[in-house]
Structures are given as C-alpha cells and as structure tokens.
Write an enzyme that holds these catalytic residues in place. Structure first.
Site, PDB file in Angstrom:
ATOM      1  N   SER A   1      -2.654   1.954   5.088  1.00  0.00           N
ATOM      2  CA  SER A   1      -3.118   1.655   3.855  1.00  0.00           C
ATOM      3  C   SER A   1      -3.655   0.278   3.740  1.00  0.00           C
ATOM      4  CB  SER A   1      -2.099   1.800   2.813  1.00  0.00           C
ATOM      5  OG  SER A   1      -2.285   1.031   1.528  1.00  0.00           O
ATOM      6  N   LYS A   2      -5.053   0.301   3.123  1.00  0.00           N
ATOM      7  CA  LYS A   2      -5.520  -1.344   2.958  1.00  0.00           C
ATOM      8  C   LYS A   2      -4.498  -2.156   2.265  1.00  0.00           C
ATOM      9  CE  LYS A   2      -8.636  -0.320  -0.788  1.00  0.00           C
ATOM     10  NZ  LYS A   2      -9.998  -0.217  -1.095  1.00  0.00           N
ATOM     11  N   ARG A   3      -3.710  -1.715   1.534  1.00  0.00           N
ATOM     12  CA  ARG A   3      -2.920  -2.409   0.759  1.00  0.00           C
ATOM     13  C   ARG A   3      -1.645  -3.276   1.512  1.00  0.00           C
ATOM     14  NH1 ARG A   3      -4.761   1.537  -2.487  1.00  0.00           N
ATOM     15  NH2 ARG A   3      -5.955   0.811  -4.641  1.00  0.00           N
TER      16      ARG A   3
END
Length: 457
Positions: free
Chosen positions: A223-225
């Site tokens: 996840s980019k988060r």
C-alpha cells in the site's frame, strides 16, 4: 508515481506482446482530471523506459488517452439503451436504503421495467441477465464462474450522461484492438461486468489473466499509504533498473529452475502466463537488495563509475563541487564496486577522499581509540612520512612493522589509522585509500587524530 505492481504487470504484458509479435498498448485513463497531470504521464513513460519498455520500440503503442474517446463511450452506452440492454434509473441512495433496509445490498432492479427516458439526474444501468453465470476464462485462475444473480444492474452512465470507467474501459479495449488483458487480481471482481459489456456490444471478450497480489513482509497487500511502492523511489535509492526488472519478473512466476539472475531478454523469452502462480507474491526488499548487489558487481568498471555519478553531485554529495576529482573517484570505484549493495552507498564509501576532514563516526572512534592507539598513530605517522614511494604496498609494510613493535596483528594496528584517515572502521581497503588520498592529507589526519586523543587523555 509508478507502483511496482504496475511495473510487474507492464513487464508481463511486454513479454507477451514481444513473444507474439503483438503490441503493448499504453493507455492513460485520464477521465478524472484531478488525478492526472502531464508530468505524471511523463513519469510513467520514463519509468517504463527504465525497465526496458521504450516508446521507440515497434512493439510499443500509445500513449492513448481515455478522455479523447468520450464520444465513443457515450455512443456505446446509448447503443445498449436502444437495444434494451440498459435502462434509466432515478432511484436515490436513500430510496434504495428504505426499500432494502441496508446500505450494503446491491441495486434491487426497481426501475427495470419503468421505461424511463434520459433526464438530468437519471443514471443508466446495465440490465444484468437474471439467470445463469458469467464464466471468466483466465489464463492464471482457470474458469471462475460468477452467478449473474449476484451481479447487480450496475451503472454505466452517471446522472449527467457521462459514462463510467467500466464501459469506457471496454470501449477503449474494443477500439484499440486489445486481445489480452493482463492485470492485478484486484480487478478480477470487475471482470464479469466487463465481460457482459463486451458480449452486449457484440464482441468476443479478450483473454484475461489476473496476476497475484504483491504483499509486504506482514503479508499485507503493498500500500502506498504504508509501504514504499514507487518504482522511482527504488531507483532513487540506488537500485539498478536491470535488477528491478529481473526481480519484478519473478514476483509470481519463475522459469522453472534455480537460476534467478537472468538478463531481461532471456526472461522475456522464457515467460509464460500459464505458469504464473495464484499465491500472493512477497516483495522481499532484502532479496531485491541482494539481486542489486549481484548486478552492481557484474558491471564493467566504467559502467559502474558512470552509474554512480548521480550520487556524486548535489544534493547527495556532502563535499564542495570543486573538491571532487573524477580521476581519483575512477581509481577508487573498483575498490567500492565489490562492497556496494546500492549505488547510493557510494557517497559514504568515498566521501573521505573529497572532504577537507573525514566525517568522524563516534561509535567507530570510541571502539578503537583506546589505550595504546595514540602510540600506534604517532609511530605510523613517523614511518609513513619517511617512505620513499607513497604506494599501498609500502604503506602496508610500514603498518605491519608498527604493529609488530606494539605486539599487534595488522588488523588491530590498522584500526586506529583507518578511523583517523576515513572516519570509520569499515570502508574501502585502507592502504589503497591512503595512496589515493595522498601523503600530505594522510599525515595531517594522523596528526589531528593524535592531537584529539591527547586532548581526551
């Protein structure tokens, strides 16, 4: 930024296109203006180029822009309405919740037979078949069947008449002659809807292949988060594009033997979609780093020196630009090449050559600058000042003799000298480093370290 999962999908598409004499199509799905900027498109193209997918290659087509095909999207939606395969709906979310008693149940088909025409605010819904199943023939996942009763009458055009992504994607695929769709498994749930649209528009669906999800060390989807996922970030950290390409190709697929390090051309030739795994693929940064070290060591010396250049200039380099000596670096580069796992590490390996004073690592200083270290430094300084030729072998011989005088093996004797000269206990070979640094600067650093020790005492 270009997600490593997107890069993996692109590489698999590229391999299939090249094997079959087909075309790799880059389409920019830009109907959401807020999420699309020209510089981001440039970033996608440059990221693709980094992993060997070049615009100039005959197998590359595009970029196409979804927004340029908006009229065809509307035309297709109206074609389905005219053929009775879609209908207008004026139901609000609140009305649906009142009828079903839930926000989570799908659309209940209330407007199916009301015969509504288009008005502002009325969405156009696809009339999903009541019976049977939609079978998706997938080269990776077999033939999963989706009961049509579980597929709601989904929206294909919004209340303002603009088509949604599902039908825009299908129409673009049709217009661009797409025969194979190779993408991440998170899109599998959309596939029966897209397949129904293909069939309703009178076309044969493409060959589907849904690739396994990529997960982190906790087996969570990347996840980019939470995770570092951008290909550009890995390249900026000093991973070679060739190593990234090799590693990404093996995320979910393998050539069937124990050899993992292979040139991209060979991986392209060996790749088979049918052999892709369904299990999640672990993005192992440690393994990727090991791959990268192998690729770094395989570079020709001049290639390695050239690859390091971005980390030898601002903002990475901590030295004054005029202090950098390209010839000195090229002499030091082969000494560093066998030690690096990332190109970005080169700065810390060679900074002592170009800084006025070495960056002093306090942990290294405290570890080796103990009782007797000052005597070793002073004797080493006196003997080195007198050597006729400032060469690595002669400097080693001096320190061997100094060590014997103090009852120390070479490793123990050279430790305080290394910290005085380079600032650290580990780094490039000491004697070659001192030869490159030069007599005057080495002696000055030995003096400075001896004075610091004396002051501490």
């Amino acid at each position: 930024m270009f997600h490593v999962g997107g890069a993996r999908s692109a590489l698999y598409n590229w391999a299939v296109a090249r094997q079959s004499g087909g075309t790799f199509v880059l389409r920019i799905e830009d109907t959401d203006a807020a999420r699309n900027k020209p510089e981001w498109i440039d970033g996608i193209i440059s990221a693709l180029a980094a992993i060997g997918i070049h615009e100039a290659d005959p197998a590359f087509e595009g970029p196409y822009f979804q927004s340029h095909n908006a009229d065809r999207h509307r035309e297709a939606a109206q074609q389905l309405f005219a053929g009775g395969q879609a209908y207008y709906c004026d139901c609000t979310r609140e009305q649906l919740r009142e009828r079903t008693g839930s926000e989570h149940l799908g659309y209940d088909g209330f407007c199916r037979d009301r015969g509504l025409l288009f008005e502002e605010g009325r969405a156009l819904r696809f009339r999903t078949p009541d019976e049977g199943s939609t079978v998706v023939v997938d080269l990776v996942r077999g033939e999963p069947a989706f009961p049509n009763s579980a597929i709601e009458d989904f929206v294909i055009a919004r209340g303002d008449g603009s088509p949604v992504f599902l039908i825009a994607n299908v129409v673009d695929d049709l217009d661009e002659g797409i025969t194979q769709v190779i993408r991440g498994e998170e899109h599998l749930s959309n596939t029966p809807k897209q397949q129904l649209l293909w069939e309703a528009l009178g076309a044969e669906p493409p060959v589907w292949a849904h690739l396994p999800v990529i997960v982190n060390e906790k087996r969570q989807k990347l996840s980019k988060r939470r995770d570092k996922v951008a290909l550009e970030d890995y390249l900026a950290d000093g991973f070679l594009p060739e190593a990234m390409t090799n590693y990404l190709m093996l995320l979910g697929w393998g050539p069937g033997d124990d050899q993992e390090i292979r040139p991209s051309e060979e991986l392209e030739r060996l790749f088979r979609l049918e052999d892709v795994n369904t299990a999640a693929a672990f993005f192992d940064v440690k393994k990727l780093t090991a791959f990268n070290g192998e690729y770094i060591r395989a570079l020709a010396p001049e290639q390695f020196a050239a690859a390091c250049v971005p980390w030898l200039v601002a903002p990475y380099a901590p030295w004054r630009p005029e202090a950098f000596d390209r010839k000195v670096f090229e002499a030091a580069a082969p000494l560093a090449q066998t030690r690096l796992a990332l190109l970005s590490e080169i700065t810390n390996y060679v900074d002592f050559l170009f800084l006025d004073e070495p960056v002093q690592d306090e942990a290294s200083w405290n570890k080796v600058m103990k009782a007797g270290a000052n005597d070793v430094l002073r004797d080493a300084r006196a003997e080195m000042a007198a050597v006729a030729e400032w060469r690595a072998d002669d400097l080693k011989a001096v320190l061997l003799a100094v060590g014997e005088k103090h009852g120390l093996k070479l490793g123990k004797a050279q430790a305080p000298v290394r910290v005085a000269v380079t600032g650290r206990t580990v780094g490039l070979p000491l004697f070659e480093s001192m030869e490159l640094l030069g007599r005057e600067r080495v002696l000055a650093r030995l003096d400075a370290a001896a004075e610091k020790l004396a002051a501490q005492a």
